[in-house]
Design a protein around this motif. Sequence first.
Motif, PDB file in Angstrom:
ATOM      1  N   THR A 107       1.140  19.667  10.209  1.00 27.64           N
ATOM      2  CA  THR A 107       2.033  20.790  10.532  1.00 27.64           C
ATOM      3  C   THR A 107       2.630  21.432   9.296  1.00 27.64           C
ATOM      4  O   THR A 107       3.485  22.310   9.402  1.00 27.64           O
ATOM      5  N   GLY A 108       2.219  21.008   8.127  1.00 34.01           N
ATOM      6  CA  GLY A 108       2.780  21.524   6.895  1.00 34.01           C
ATOM      7  C   GLY A 108       3.777  20.545   6.319  1.00 34.01           C
ATOM      8  O   GLY A 108       4.481  19.839   7.037  1.00 34.01           O
ATOM      9  N   GLY A 109       3.863  20.499   5.023  1.00 35.82           N
ATOM     10  CA  GLY A 109       4.743  19.546   4.393  1.00 35.82           C
ATOM     11  C   GLY A 109       3.971  18.403   3.767  1.00 35.82           C
ATOM     12  O   GLY A 109       2.746  18.440   3.666  1.00 35.82           O
ATOM     13  N   TRP A 110       4.707  17.374   3.380  1.00 34.31           N
ATOM     14  CA  TRP A 110       4.120  16.284   2.610  1.00 34.31           C
ATOM     15  C   TRP A 110       4.727  14.967   3.067  1.00 34.31           C
ATOM     16  O   TRP A 110       5.894  14.919   3.462  1.00 34.31           O
ATOM     17  N   ALA A 111       3.928  13.905   3.037  1.00 30.52           N
ATOM     18  CA  ALA A 111       4.399  12.600   3.488  1.00 30.52           C
ATOM     19  C   ALA A 111       4.038  11.532   2.467  1.00 30.52           C
ATOM     20  O   ALA A 111       2.961  11.568   1.865  1.00 30.52           O
ATOM     21  N   VAL A 112       4.962  10.583   2.284  1.00 29.87           N
ATOM     22  CA  VAL A 112       4.747   9.405   1.449  1.00 29.87           C
ATOM     23  C   VAL A 112       5.059   8.191   2.312  1.00 29.87           C
ATOM     24  O   VAL A 112       6.165   8.082   2.868  1.00 29.87           O
ATOM     25  N   ARG A 113       4.093   7.282   2.447  1.00 29.97           N
ATOM     26  CA  ARG A 113       4.268   6.113   3.310  1.00 29.97           C
ATOM     27  C   ARG A 113       4.033   4.844   2.497  1.00 29.97           C
ATOM     28  O   ARG A 113       2.968   4.671   1.904  1.00 29.97           O
ATOM     29  N   LEU A 114       5.023   3.985   2.497  1.00 27.97           N
ATOM     30  CA  LEU A 114       4.971   2.721   1.760  1.00 27.97           C
ATOM     31  C   LEU A 114       4.999   1.554   2.744  1.00 27.97           C
ATOM     32  O   LEU A 114       5.770   1.559   3.704  1.00 27.97           O
ATOM     33  N   ARG A 115       4.170   0.560   2.488  1.00 28.74           N
ATOM     34  CA  ARG A 115       4.174  -0.666   3.283  1.00 28.74           C
ATOM     35  C   ARG A 115       4.191  -1.855   2.324  1.00 28.74           C
ATOM     36  O   ARG A 115       3.318  -1.979   1.460  1.00 28.74           O
ATOM     37  N   LEU A 116       5.184  -2.722   2.505  1.00 29.34           N
ATOM     38  CA  LEU A 116       5.276  -3.943   1.720  1.00 29.34           C
ATOM     39  C   LEU A 116       5.257  -5.133   2.677  1.00 29.34           C
ATOM     40  O   LEU A 116       6.081  -5.209   3.595  1.00 29.34           O
ATOM     41  N   PRO A 117       4.333  -6.076   2.490  1.00 28.23           N
ATOM     42  CA  PRO A 117       4.318  -7.258   3.368  1.00 28.23           C
ATOM     43  C   PRO A 117       5.528  -8.140   3.104  1.00 28.23           C
ATOM     44  O   PRO A 117       6.024  -8.230   1.978  1.00 28.23           O
ATOM     45  N   ARG A 118       6.027  -8.795   4.154  1.00 24.00           N
ATOM     46  CA  ARG A 118       7.139  -9.725   4.010  1.00 24.00           C
ATOM     47  C   ARG A 118       6.677 -10.958   3.241  1.00 24.00           C
ATOM     48  O   ARG A 118       5.521 -11.370   3.291  1.00 24.00           O
ATOM     49  N   GLU A 119       7.610 -11.589   2.537  1.00 26.37           N
ATOM     50  CA  GLU A 119       7.264 -12.745   1.716  1.00 26.37           C
ATOM     51  C   GLU A 119       6.814 -13.935   2.550  1.00 26.37           C
ATOM     52  O   GLU A 119       6.013 -14.763   2.122  1.00 26.37           O
ATOM     53  N   ASP A 120       7.334 -14.030   3.767  1.00 28.71           N
ATOM     54  CA  ASP A 120       6.994 -15.191   4.596  1.00 28.71           C
ATOM     55  C   ASP A 120       5.817 -14.943   5.522  1.00 28.71           C
ATOM     56  O   ASP A 120       5.561 -15.686   6.454  1.00 28.71           O
ATOM     57  N   THR A 173       0.847  -1.189   0.000  1.00 31.98           N
ATOM     58  CA  THR A 173       0.000   0.000   0.000  1.00 31.98           C
ATOM     59  C   THR A 173       0.883   1.239   0.000  1.00 31.98           C
ATOM     60  O   THR A 173       2.002   1.230   0.522  1.00 31.98           O
ATOM     61  N   LEU A 174       0.362   2.299  -0.585  1.00 33.51           N
ATOM     62  CA  LEU A 174       1.079   3.574  -0.637  1.00 33.51           C
ATOM     63  C   LEU A 174       0.102   4.678  -0.277  1.00 33.51           C
ATOM     64  O   LEU A 174      -0.964   4.797  -0.886  1.00 33.51           O
ATOM     65  N   ASP A 175       0.443   5.476   0.719  1.00 29.13           N
ATOM     66  CA  ASP A 175      -0.389   6.604   1.145  1.00 29.13           C
ATOM     67  C   ASP A 175       0.418   7.882   0.980  1.00 29.13           C
ATOM     68  O   ASP A 175       1.579   7.957   1.399  1.00 29.13           O
ATOM     69  N   CYS A 176      -0.210   8.884   0.390  1.00 27.79           N
ATOM     70  CA  CYS A 176       0.416  10.193   0.211  1.00 27.79           C
ATOM     71  C   CYS A 176      -0.552  11.255   0.700  1.00 27.79           C
ATOM     72  O   CYS A 176      -1.760  11.134   0.531  1.00 27.79           O
ATOM     73  N   GLY A 177      -0.021  12.313   1.288  1.00 24.83           N
ATOM     74  CA  GLY A 177      -0.889  13.393   1.732  1.00 24.83           C
ATOM     75  C   GLY A 177      -0.144  14.438   2.521  1.00 24.83           C
ATOM     76  O   GLY A 177       1.009  14.240   2.920  1.00 24.83           O
ATOM     77  N   PRO A 178      -0.801  15.587   2.742  1.00 25.82           N
ATOM     78  CA  PRO A 178      -0.163  16.668   3.505  1.00 25.82           C
ATOM     79  C   PRO A 178      -0.096  16.335   4.989  1.00 25.82           C
ATOM     80  O   PRO A 178      -0.927  15.589   5.518  1.00 25.82           O
ATOM     81  N   LEU A 179       0.880  16.915   5.652  1.00 18.35           N
ATOM     82  CA  LEU A 179       1.019  16.752   7.098  1.00 18.35           C
ATOM     83  C   LEU A 179       0.253  17.848   7.826  1.00 18.35           C
ATOM     84  O   LEU A 179       0.119  18.968   7.305  1.00 18.35           O
TER      85      LEU A 179
END
Length: 416
Positions: free
Chosen positions: A400-413, A392-398
Amino acid sequence: MTTDTEETPRPPGTTGPSRHAQRLLAHMRAFDRNRPWAWDTAVTLLWTVAALVDAAGGWRNTARDPSVPAWLVVTLSLALAVPLYWRRRHPTAVLAVMAGATLVSDGSGAFLQAAYLQTLPLFHIALSRPPRALLWSPALLLPPLVTGAVRFPSESWDQLVVPTLWAYALVALLGIAVRSRKDHTAGLVDRARRLEIERDQEVRLAAAAERTRIAREMHDIIGHNLSVITGLADGGRYAAARNPERAAQALEAIGTTSRQALAELRRLLGVLRDDEEDAARDPQPTLADLDTLITGVRKAGLPVRFETRDEPPAQPLLPGAQLTVYRVVQEALTNALKHAGPEAKARVILAYTPHDVRAEVTNTGGTTPPSIPGQGQGLTGMRERAALYDGTLDCGPLPTGGWAVRLRLPREDTPS
């Protein structure tokens, strides 16, 4: 829950009454668009009643000859009011009928005030017909005025003709102005629709291009794995006779590498590939290259703080997953360099948990880049990469100002 003290947010420069008026006008336009016959009937009945009330005796206050027969006054009043029902569909024909009734009215000396209703079809001619149709209107409007001025002259003939012509001219100009506004609004709507279509096409093209890029990168990874398997198999064949232990190690390595290659192939299915035989294929970066990437961004002028939380797993991420993390961090830092401003700072956090790997890139500059055609391909590419690994990938403003990109990848096991 909304309390009595809370106020509904309003757009800047918009007051409550004006918003209610705009809403009422919008409802009226929608009603007229869906049921034009109802509005036409109401307008026609209103002016017909007014004309008949005037024909009951009020017309004598403006008449030059009060002895005009009552039946003729009633007939002319109906001829000036009833055709209004068709004023929007056939404005020129309606104006011709009303001009004929006005000619009889002014020629007989009745001078019915209902003659001013000619301004309604004149307005619709200016609003909906070609300009040449408006040029014929004076040929219908002028004869009754001249006839009345000649037959029943007052102090000066132009006292009847000139003011009335000015009134007709102002009505025609009003119709032209409303038409220009409608054309301008329709043009803006069409332009907005075209831009929306173009943006959709650009997003689709960007997604296809990113799939092609991912396919090329995955081709390199899988090609590398197969090359390793081939080398291990060749080495194991020669070692089998002399050193069985080394042969067993080679077989184990072949099994591990082949499983990784099969996992990559499962993700590759469905990804469109653009075969470019001569395309340059550089070695694909991994998580070990993040330090080099961040050093380059720092040299470009963006201060970046890099943090790694928890220990990397004993079983390293697949090369494709490492490439996904690398590309997302690269794209987020590139956007920060472009749009966050000269005083911005960035932070990259790489965190490992028992179930997933997470990457977070934040900056303290501006929020999102301007929404213009051509923007958004980077975001589309990052989401394509995350989806390829069930992430999943989430993007959006913070806040307090600024910008954030958050990536989550599940482990293979672990399950996604």
